[in-house]
Design a protein around this motif. Structure first.
Motif, PDB file in Angstrom:
ATOM      1  N   LYS A 158     -32.136 211.299  29.598  1.00  0.00           N
ATOM      2  CA  LYS A 158     -33.519 211.473  29.138  1.00  0.00           C
ATOM      3  C   LYS A 158     -33.590 211.537  27.615  1.00  0.00           C
ATOM      4  CE  LYS A 158     -34.398 214.469  33.159  1.00  0.00           C
ATOM      5  NZ  LYS A 158     -34.851 215.819  33.571  1.00  0.00           N
ATOM      6  N   GLU A 159     -32.499 211.977  26.983  1.00  0.00           N
ATOM      7  CA  GLU A 159     -32.479 212.190  25.532  1.00  0.00           C
ATOM      8  C   GLU A 159     -31.739 211.055  24.840  1.00  0.00           C
ATOM      9  OE1 GLU A 159     -34.247 214.646  24.486  1.00  0.00           O
ATOM     10  OE2 GLU A 159     -34.549 215.508  26.496  1.00  0.00           O
ATOM     11  N   VAL A 160     -32.057 210.846  23.557  1.00  0.00           N
ATOM     12  CA  VAL A 160     -31.439 209.778  22.782  1.00  0.00           C
ATOM     13  C   VAL A 160     -30.875 210.354  21.487  1.00  0.00           C
ATOM     14  CG1 VAL A 160     -31.790 207.581  21.601  1.00  0.00           C
ATOM     15  CG2 VAL A 160     -32.982 208.035  23.733  1.00  0.00           C
ATOM     16  N   ASN A 161     -29.652 209.979  21.184  1.00  0.00           N
ATOM     17  CA  ASN A 161     -29.003 210.404  19.949  1.00  0.00           C
ATOM     18  C   ASN A 161     -29.109 209.266  18.929  1.00  0.00           C
ATOM     19  OD1 ASN A 161     -27.482 211.570  17.961  1.00  0.00           O
ATOM     20  ND2 ASN A 161     -25.517 211.296  18.991  1.00  0.00           N
ATOM     21  N   GLY A 162     -30.032 209.385  17.994  1.00  0.00           N
ATOM     22  CA  GLY A 162     -30.223 208.352  16.983  1.00  0.00           C
ATOM     23  C   GLY A 162     -31.204 207.288  17.440  1.00  0.00           C
ATOM     24  N   ASN A 163     -31.239 206.182  16.683  1.00  0.00           N
ATOM     25  CA  ASN A 163     -32.202 205.107  16.952  1.00  0.00           C
ATOM     26  C   ASN A 163     -31.529 203.785  17.312  1.00  0.00           C
ATOM     27  OD1 ASN A 163     -31.113 204.471  14.516  1.00  0.00           O
ATOM     28  ND2 ASN A 163     -33.028 204.460  13.363  1.00  0.00           N
ATOM     29  N   ILE A 164     -30.263 203.834  17.664  1.00  0.00           N
ATOM     30  CA  ILE A 164     -29.561 202.589  18.024  1.00  0.00           C
ATOM     31  C   ILE A 164     -29.889 202.175  19.453  1.00  0.00           C
ATOM     32  CG2 ILE A 164     -27.287 201.558  18.380  1.00  0.00           C
ATOM     33  CD1 ILE A 164     -26.256 203.230  16.077  1.00  0.00           C
ATOM     34  N   VAL A 165     -30.012 203.138  20.343  1.00  0.00           N
ATOM     35  CA  VAL A 165     -30.323 202.863  21.740  1.00  0.00           C
ATOM     36  C   VAL A 165     -31.627 203.561  22.112  1.00  0.00           C
ATOM     37  CG1 VAL A 165     -27.915 202.543  22.410  1.00  0.00           C
ATOM     38  CG2 VAL A 165     -28.923 204.828  22.497  1.00  0.00           C
ATOM     39  N   GLU A 166     -32.152 203.194  23.285  1.00  0.00           N
ATOM     40  CA  GLU A 166     -33.368 203.803  23.806  1.00  0.00           C
ATOM     41  C   GLU A 166     -33.079 204.391  25.183  1.00  0.00           C
ATOM     42  OE1 GLU A 166     -36.980 201.219  23.255  1.00  0.00           O
ATOM     43  OE2 GLU A 166     -35.426 199.746  22.767  1.00  0.00           O
ATOM     44  N   SER A 167     -33.867 205.374  25.564  1.00  0.00           N
ATOM     45  CA  SER A 167     -33.710 205.952  26.898  1.00  0.00           C
ATOM     46  C   SER A 167     -34.183 204.960  27.951  1.00  0.00           C
ATOM     47  CB  SER A 167     -34.503 207.250  27.013  1.00  0.00           C
ATOM     48  OG  SER A 167     -34.453 207.741  28.337  1.00  0.00           O
ATOM     49  N   LEU A 168     -33.507 204.977  29.071  1.00  0.00           N
ATOM     50  CA  LEU A 168     -33.903 204.134  30.200  1.00  0.00           C
ATOM     51  C   LEU A 168     -34.944 204.815  31.086  1.00  0.00           C
ATOM     52  CD1 LEU A 168     -30.325 202.908  31.190  1.00  0.00           C
ATOM     53  CD2 LEU A 168     -32.132 201.499  30.188  1.00  0.00           C
ATOM     54  N   ILE A 169     -35.291 206.048  30.773  1.00  0.00           N
ATOM     55  CA  ILE A 169     -36.214 206.821  31.595  1.00  0.00           C
ATOM     56  C   ILE A 169     -37.618 206.732  31.004  1.00  0.00           C
ATOM     57  CG2 ILE A 169     -36.589 209.022  32.736  1.00  0.00           C
ATOM     58  CD1 ILE A 169     -33.794 207.714  33.176  1.00  0.00           C
ATOM     59  N   PRO A 170     -38.610 206.236  31.751  1.00  0.00           N
ATOM     60  CA  PRO A 170     -39.986 206.222  31.248  1.00  0.00           C
ATOM     61  C   PRO A 170     -40.436 207.630  30.855  1.00  0.00           C
ATOM     62  CG  PRO A 170     -39.796 204.893  33.229  1.00  0.00           C
ATOM     63  CD  PRO A 170     -38.493 205.615  33.076  1.00  0.00           C
ATOM     64  N   GLY A 171     -41.305 207.709  29.862  1.00  0.00           N
ATOM     65  CA  GLY A 171     -41.709 208.990  29.316  1.00  0.00           C
ATOM     66  C   GLY A 171     -42.355 209.933  30.300  1.00  0.00           C
ATOM     67  N   ASN A 172     -43.057 209.416  31.295  1.00  0.00           N
ATOM     68  CA  ASN A 172     -43.759 210.272  32.263  1.00  0.00           C
ATOM     69  C   ASN A 172     -42.970 210.493  33.546  1.00  0.00           C
ATOM     70  OD1 ASN A 172     -44.011 207.600  32.963  1.00  0.00           O
ATOM     71  ND2 ASN A 172     -46.097 207.768  33.737  1.00  0.00           N
ATOM     72  N   VAL A 173     -41.656 210.207  33.511  1.00  0.00           N
ATOM     73  CA  VAL A 173     -40.799 210.408  34.680  1.00  0.00           C
ATOM     74  C   VAL A 173     -39.828 211.551  34.376  1.00  0.00           C
ATOM     75  CG1 VAL A 173     -39.017 209.399  36.153  1.00  0.00           C
ATOM     76  CG2 VAL A 173     -40.986 208.016  35.447  1.00  0.00           C
ATOM     77  N   ASP A 174     -39.740 212.492  35.314  1.00  0.00           N
ATOM     78  CA  ASP A 174     -38.804 213.608  35.172  1.00  0.00           C
ATOM     79  C   ASP A 174     -38.121 213.858  36.516  1.00  0.00           C
ATOM     80  OD1 ASP A 174     -37.380 215.604  34.019  1.00  0.00           O
ATOM     81  OD2 ASP A 174     -39.052 217.028  33.824  1.00  0.00           O
ATOM     82  N   TYR A 175     -36.941 214.454  36.478  1.00  0.00           N
ATOM     83  CA  TYR A 175     -36.160 214.620  37.710  1.00  0.00           C
ATOM     84  C   TYR A 175     -35.132 215.724  37.533  1.00  0.00           C
ATOM     85  CZ  TYR A 175     -33.033 211.702  34.883  1.00  0.00           C
ATOM     86  OH  TYR A 175     -32.276 211.198  33.869  1.00  0.00           O
ATOM     87  N   ASP A 176     -34.611 216.159  38.642  1.00  0.00           N
ATOM     88  CA  ASP A 176     -33.495 217.099  38.683  1.00  0.00           C
ATOM     89  C   ASP A 176     -32.320 216.419  39.374  1.00  0.00           C
ATOM     90  OD1 ASP A 176     -34.903 219.278  37.489  1.00  0.00           O
ATOM     91  OD2 ASP A 176     -35.890 219.666  39.426  1.00  0.00           O
ATOM     92  N   VAL A 177     -31.122 216.924  39.134  1.00  0.00           N
ATOM     93  CA  VAL A 177     -29.918 216.325  39.712  1.00  0.00           C
ATOM     94  C   VAL A 177     -29.080 217.408  40.371  1.00  0.00           C
ATOM     95  CG1 VAL A 177     -27.858 214.935  39.291  1.00  0.00           C
ATOM     96  CG2 VAL A 177     -29.911 214.554  37.909  1.00  0.00           C
ATOM     97  N   GLN A 178     -28.640 217.126  41.576  1.00  0.00           N
ATOM     98  CA  GLN A 178     -27.709 217.998  42.294  1.00  0.00           C
ATOM     99  C   GLN A 178     -26.572 217.155  42.858  1.00  0.00           C
ATOM    100  OE1 GLN A 178     -30.022 220.034  45.262  1.00  0.00           O
ATOM    101  NE2 GLN A 178     -30.675 221.642  43.839  1.00  0.00           N
ATOM    102  N   GLU A 179     -25.410 217.743  42.959  1.00  0.00           N
ATOM    103  CA  GLU A 179     -24.248 217.045  43.489  1.00  0.00           C
ATOM    104  C   GLU A 179     -24.026 217.418  44.945  1.00  0.00           C
ATOM    105  OE1 GLU A 179     -20.670 216.745  41.078  1.00  0.00           O
ATOM    106  OE2 GLU A 179     -21.776 217.645  39.402  1.00  0.00           O
TER     107      GLU A 179
END
Length: 398
Positions: free
Chosen positions: A304-325
């Motif tokens: 969801k986060e981007v370090n710098g301006n070389i790449v962009e996030s693949l997650i649309p701005g209005n999409v959020d989620y949780d992750v479990q293993e």
């Protein structure tokens, strides 16, 4: 001789008593008179060219009289076809049962049209991963290519016939493939820098990749080329756990910027992001995260986060989620139900395949939860998504 008969004397006297016939006209007068006599003239023949306009006009009228009814009939038929589904016949019965059948056929047509439209939509979506079941008579060979000091993992798709021809002795490994093809990969034609092949020689010993580098190498001129070197090694030889640098005598060595001659870890998972080439071409690429990502959950959340301006996030701005293993599966649950049809199809596909590539770095698969649709393109969203073999496929025939 009877009384009615004339004797010769009387006949002769009668002829002498008749007046003499004389014509005092000149030859010129007679000729002029003959020319004026209509009985002696030839009948006049009408010039056929004078009839041509009349004939053409009559033919045009006849042609129009034949074509107009046919055109009107065709127009009526075309209007009827335009207002009806292609799968329906032009001739229909007027009874109610036939009308019901027509309605059912129209509904069926609309459904099939919708499916066809959806299939066309998905057909335009560009895939950025290579799946095992997609490789038929094809060998996948992943290599890290460089663009402006950024490394992009590219999967070269090589025809199996080429592999068999180039390696008749048997099944080649990744080092064999690299040594054979690295020098002939058209990197600049693909839009990348001319970087490969590495200087020196590559070999394997006890499962560790060895790179014997010559004294004149330039991989440690600064931190930038050193980082590019290590990233290309990780994206090309990720199947090896470690990399050992050795000198020309076979002794362990290192870059001056590193100092230690210990083996370098090659297997290091990173979150995937969107990298856009100067040409506008989009690739999926791993990139250094802002935070540590030791687990698959951390890696997927960090997307969801981007370090710098070389790449962009693949997650649309209005999409959020949780992750479990769950065992070997990372379950991504969207906080609000995700309707994939509400987004640009390439954007959703890039997000899903970015999830898959990020999880692959941890040897995990992903499953999506709280999605409206049960499928998207070639993916079944009701179960765990397949683990890709590589990213960013490009056809390559040496």
């Amino acid at each position: 001789m009877t009384n009615n008969q004339w004797d010769d004397d009387k006949l002769e006297n009668l002829l002498h008593s008749m007046p003499k016939i004389e014509d005092n006209r000149s030859k010129e007068q007679i000729l002029k008179r003959l020319k004026q006599d209509q009985r002696l003239k030839k009948p006049r023949r009408m010039n056929p060219m004078k009839w041509m306009p009349v004939i053409v006009a009559a033919a045009a009228l006849l042609l129009i009289s034949l074509l107009v009814p046919s055109m009107l009939n065709n127009k009526d038929g075309a209007m009827e076809d335009a207002g009806a589904p292609r799968s329906l016949s032009i001739e229909r019965s007027m009874d109610p049962s036939s009308e019901n059948e027509t309605m059912e056929e129209a509904d069926t047509f609309d459904t099939s049209e919708a499916k066809e439209s959806a299939a066309m939509t998905f057909a335009t979506v560009e895939s950025h991963v290579v799946l095992a079941d997609e490789l038929h008579d094809i060998r996948a060979f992943q290599i890290g290519l460089v663009e402006s000091a950024n490394v992009i993992p590219i999967t070269l798709l090589i025809p199996e016939s080429t592999i068999q021809s180039d390696f008749p002795e048997g099944n080649p490994g990744v080092i064999d493939l690299y040594n054979k093809y690295a020098a002939v990969i058209p990197e600049e034609e693909f839009g990348f820098d001319d970087y490969h092949p590495y200087k020196g020689t590559l070999s394997v010993e006890n499962g560790i990749l060895h790179h014997q580098i010559p004294d004149d190498h330039a991989y440690d001129l600064s931190s930038a080329p050193n980082e590019v070197y290590l990233k290309t090694m990780r994206d090309t030889f990720s199947e090896f756990g470690k990399l050992q640098l050795i000198d020309e005598k076979g002794n362990p060595t290192s870059f001056e910027s590193v100092g230690k001659s210990d083996p370098v870890e090659l297997k290091q998972p990173f979150p995937y992001y969107k990298y856009t080439m100067p040409s506008g071409k989009v690739y999926l690429a791993p990139y250094n995260p802002l935070n540590t990502t030791d687990t698959v959950a951390e890696g997927l959340v960090e997307m969801k986060e981007v370090n710098g301006n070389i790449v962009e996030s693949l997650i649309p701005g209005n999409v959020d989620y949780d992750v479990q293993e769950e065992d070997n599966i990372a379950v991504i649950t969207f906080k609000e139900q995700l309707d994939v049809n509400a987004f640009d199809q390439n954007t959703i596909n890039q997000m899903i395949e970015g999830f898959m590539m990020t999880a692959k770095g941890y040897d995990k698969q992903v499953r999506l939860e709280n999605v409206v649709q049960e499928s998207f393109g070639k993916y079944d969203l009701t179960k765990a998504l397949p683990m890709p073999l590589g990213s960013n496929p490009i056809w390559f025939t040496p």
